[in-house]
Write a protein that holds these residues in place. Structure first.
Motif, PDB file in Angstrom:
ATOM      1  N   LEU A   1       0.823  -1.210   0.000  1.00  0.00           N
ATOM      2  CA  LEU A   1       0.000   0.000   0.000  1.00  0.00           C
ATOM      3  C   LEU A   1       0.855   1.258   0.000  1.00  0.00           C
ATOM      4  O   LEU A   1       0.463   2.288  -0.566  1.00  0.00           O
ATOM      5  CB  LEU A   1      -0.937  -0.009   1.216  1.00  0.00           C
ATOM      6  CG  LEU A   1      -2.110  -0.989   1.138  1.00  0.00           C
ATOM      7  CD1 LEU A   1      -2.809  -1.091   2.482  1.00  0.00           C
ATOM      8  CD2 LEU A   1      -3.090  -0.569   0.051  1.00  0.00           C
TER       9      LEU A   1
ATOM     10  N   PRO B   1      -1.104   3.112  -3.312  1.00  0.00           N
ATOM     11  CA  PRO B   1      -2.267   3.280  -2.422  1.00  0.00           C
ATOM     12  C   PRO B   1      -3.533   2.602  -2.922  1.00  0.00           C
ATOM     13  O   PRO B   1      -4.407   2.251  -2.114  1.00  0.00           O
ATOM     14  CB  PRO B   1      -2.431   4.806  -2.373  1.00  0.00           C
ATOM     15  CG  PRO B   1      -1.057   5.344  -2.626  1.00  0.00           C
ATOM     16  CD  PRO B   1      -0.456   4.390  -3.632  1.00  0.00           C
ATOM     17  N   ASP B   2      -3.661   2.401  -4.238  1.00  0.00           N
ATOM     18  CA  ASP B   2      -4.850   1.758  -4.798  1.00  0.00           C
ATOM     19  C   ASP B   2      -4.714   0.247  -4.900  1.00  0.00           C
ATOM     20  O   ASP B   2      -5.541  -0.416  -5.532  1.00  0.00           O
ATOM     21  CB  ASP B   2      -5.149   2.321  -6.190  1.00  0.00           C
ATOM     22  CG  ASP B   2      -5.673   3.745  -6.121  1.00  0.00           C
ATOM     23  OD1 ASP B   2      -6.246   4.120  -5.080  1.00  0.00           O
ATOM     24  OD2 ASP B   2      -5.502   4.486  -7.112  1.00  0.00           O
ATOM     25  N   TYR B   3      -3.669  -0.302  -4.287  1.00  0.00           N
ATOM     26  CA  TYR B   3      -3.455  -1.751  -4.337  1.00  0.00           C
ATOM     27  C   TYR B   3      -4.685  -2.483  -3.806  1.00  0.00           C
ATOM     28  O   TYR B   3      -5.144  -2.244  -2.693  1.00  0.00           O
ATOM     29  CB  TYR B   3      -2.220  -2.107  -3.509  1.00  0.00           C
ATOM     30  CG  TYR B   3      -1.859  -3.569  -3.481  1.00  0.00           C
ATOM     31  CD1 TYR B   3      -1.394  -4.200  -4.623  1.00  0.00           C
ATOM     32  CD2 TYR B   3      -1.972  -4.315  -2.307  1.00  0.00           C
ATOM     33  CE1 TYR B   3      -1.049  -5.553  -4.606  1.00  0.00           C
ATOM     34  CE2 TYR B   3      -1.622  -5.662  -2.279  1.00  0.00           C
ATOM     35  CZ  TYR B   3      -1.169  -6.269  -3.432  1.00  0.00           C
ATOM     36  OH  TYR B   3      -0.830  -7.615  -3.398  1.00  0.00           O
ATOM     37  N   LYS B   4      -5.268  -3.336  -4.636  1.00  0.00           N
ATOM     38  CA  LYS B   4      -6.458  -4.138  -4.325  1.00  0.00           C
ATOM     39  C   LYS B   4      -7.687  -3.297  -3.971  1.00  0.00           C
ATOM     40  O   LYS B   4      -8.664  -3.829  -3.427  1.00  0.00           O
ATOM     41  CB  LYS B   4      -6.171  -5.139  -3.196  1.00  0.00           C
ATOM     42  CG  LYS B   4      -5.153  -6.211  -3.561  1.00  0.00           C
ATOM     43  CD  LYS B   4      -5.044  -7.279  -2.487  1.00  0.00           C
ATOM     44  CE  LYS B   4      -4.083  -8.390  -2.936  1.00  0.00           C
ATOM     45  NZ  LYS B   4      -3.946  -9.459  -1.936  1.00  0.00           N
ATOM     46  N   ALA B   5      -7.657  -1.999  -4.302  1.00  0.00           N
ATOM     47  CA  ALA B   5      -8.754  -1.113  -3.899  1.00  0.00           C
ATOM     48  C   ALA B   5     -10.057  -1.445  -4.609  1.00  0.00           C
ATOM     49  O   ALA B   5     -11.138  -1.087  -4.120  1.00  0.00           O
ATOM     50  CB  ALA B   5      -8.370   0.340  -4.169  1.00  0.00           C
ATOM     51  N   GLN B   6      -9.970  -2.116  -5.754  1.00  0.00           N
ATOM     52  CA  GLN B   6     -11.170  -2.394  -6.541  1.00  0.00           C
ATOM     53  C   GLN B   6     -11.943  -3.597  -6.043  1.00  0.00           C
ATOM     54  O   GLN B   6     -13.038  -3.871  -6.505  1.00  0.00           O
ATOM     55  CB  GLN B   6     -10.769  -2.592  -8.016  1.00  0.00           C
ATOM     56  CG  GLN B   6     -10.399  -4.013  -8.419  1.00  0.00           C
ATOM     57  CD  GLN B   6      -9.123  -4.556  -7.778  1.00  0.00           C
ATOM     58  OE1 GLN B   6      -8.422  -3.868  -7.064  1.00  0.00           O
ATOM     59  NE2 GLN B   6      -8.823  -5.823  -8.042  1.00  0.00           N
TER      60      GLN B   6
ATOM     61  N   ASN C   1      -5.211  -4.899  -8.830  1.00  0.00           N
ATOM     62  CA  ASN C   1      -5.309  -3.500  -9.256  1.00  0.00           C
ATOM     63  C   ASN C   1      -3.937  -2.903  -9.595  1.00  0.00           C
ATOM     64  O   ASN C   1      -3.670  -1.744  -9.319  1.00  0.00           O
ATOM     65  CB  ASN C   1      -5.995  -2.656  -8.173  1.00  0.00           C
ATOM     66  CG  ASN C   1      -6.701  -1.441  -8.750  1.00  0.00           C
ATOM     67  OD1 ASN C   1      -7.192  -1.497  -9.874  1.00  0.00           O
ATOM     68  ND2 ASN C   1      -6.736  -0.351  -7.998  1.00  0.00           N
TER      69      ASN C   1
END
Length: 295
Positions: free
Chosen positions: A66, A70-75, A191
């Motif tokens: 992260l 910061p958008d790691y696996k955010a989806q 992501n």
């Protein structure tokens, strides 16, 4: 030496949850993933004859990744509530069945599993990783293979082994290049954006020609197709971050290669409480334990 199965816990739990139609206890508590879990574990035990099984779960958080993205696996969508309710029971049944459960707050279970696989293989053990997650292909060696679940479209194929040759057949590169490959093509599941327009064939061709992601970047000026030359050069720093995201961390704690004892009596009692009649009967047979008359 010994043979060990290392199970990607959430990968298998999701599969069990969606593979079996809705099942509940008489009070409405969901049990479909539980039924799938115990049946799958027993199937793997019978098929693989492993000396021990370790199951890895996430406790949440991937702080190192992260920090890089910061958008790691955010989806990713939230876990279905019916599955979330069953996860603590899956972990409980896992322990009672004599399987080791491993989880560390803030550390991804994939990293823990990969580090354990490498450590066991280095000690001379045979390791089979039970997961459909392509990231684990980077750990495959002569002593480490993947066990892929039966495809939904053709379940009769059963569980299939993926060794070094199968990795090359599937991805076009050897296992040591898988992290570089994923850095180039991206990983939608995590992501991680790859190079726009670069697919598996192009990525594998570049890596086989230039050896690594750094080799691809160093030779950006001669890449084919020509349209990617400026793109790869401009994306070099982001691609290096991608490689950190797609590469497992080998410097993590590992468990000793010891199989914990099963608690057949408690397992039978818990399955009976969950109203899992066929699983209760099977547990009595396997563990020589009985809790009297069934429901």
């Amino acid at each position: 030496m010994s043979t060990w199965l290392l199970i990607d816990g959430f990968n298998l739990a999701y599969r069990c949850f969606f593979a079996i139609p809705e099942l509940t206890r008489s009070d409405g508590f969901p049990t479909n993933a539980l039924h799938g879990w115990v049946k799958t574990i027993w199937k793997l035990e019978d098929q693989e004859k492993a000396d021990g099984i370790l199951v890895f779960f996430d406790l949440g958080g991937a702080q190192d990744r992260l920090a890089l993205l910061p958008d790691y696996k955010a989806q990713r969508e939230e876990m279905p509530e019916a599955l979330s309710q069953q996860i603590p029971v899956i972990k409980e049944l896992t322990r009672l069945m004599g399987l080791g459960g491993i989880e560390i707050e803030g550390v991804e279970s994939d990293d823990l599993l990969a580090a354990q696989a490498v450590a066991l293989a280095n000690d001379g053990h045979t390791v089979k990783i039970v997961s459909a997650d392509k990231d684990f292909a980077q750990t495959v060696t002569d002593n480490i293979s993947m066990l892929l679940p039966p495809p939904s479209a053709n379940p009769r194929l059963g569980w299939r082994a993926m060794g070094p040759a199968e990795v090359v057949t599937k991805f076009g590169v050897t296992p040591d290049k898988i992290a570089d490959y994923l850095a180039l093509v991206g990983d939608a599941a995590d992501n991680i954006p790859g190079v726009a327009g670069v697919g598996p064939k192009t990525a594998s061709k570049w890596l086989n020609e230039h050896g690594s992601l750094e080799g691809v970047i160093a030779n950006a000026a001669v890449l084919k197709p020509d349209r990617f030359r400026l793109i790869v050069a401009a994306d070099a720093d982001r691609l290096r971050i991608n490689l950190q995201l797609t590469t497992f961390n080998p410097n993590l704690p590992v468990q000793p290669a010891v199989k914990p004892p099963a608690d057949g009596t408690s397992l039978v009692a818990r399955l009976r409480e969950l109203e899992m009649k066929s699983a209760t009967i099977e547990a009595e047979r396997r563990y020589g334990a009985s809790q009297g008359e069934l429901f």
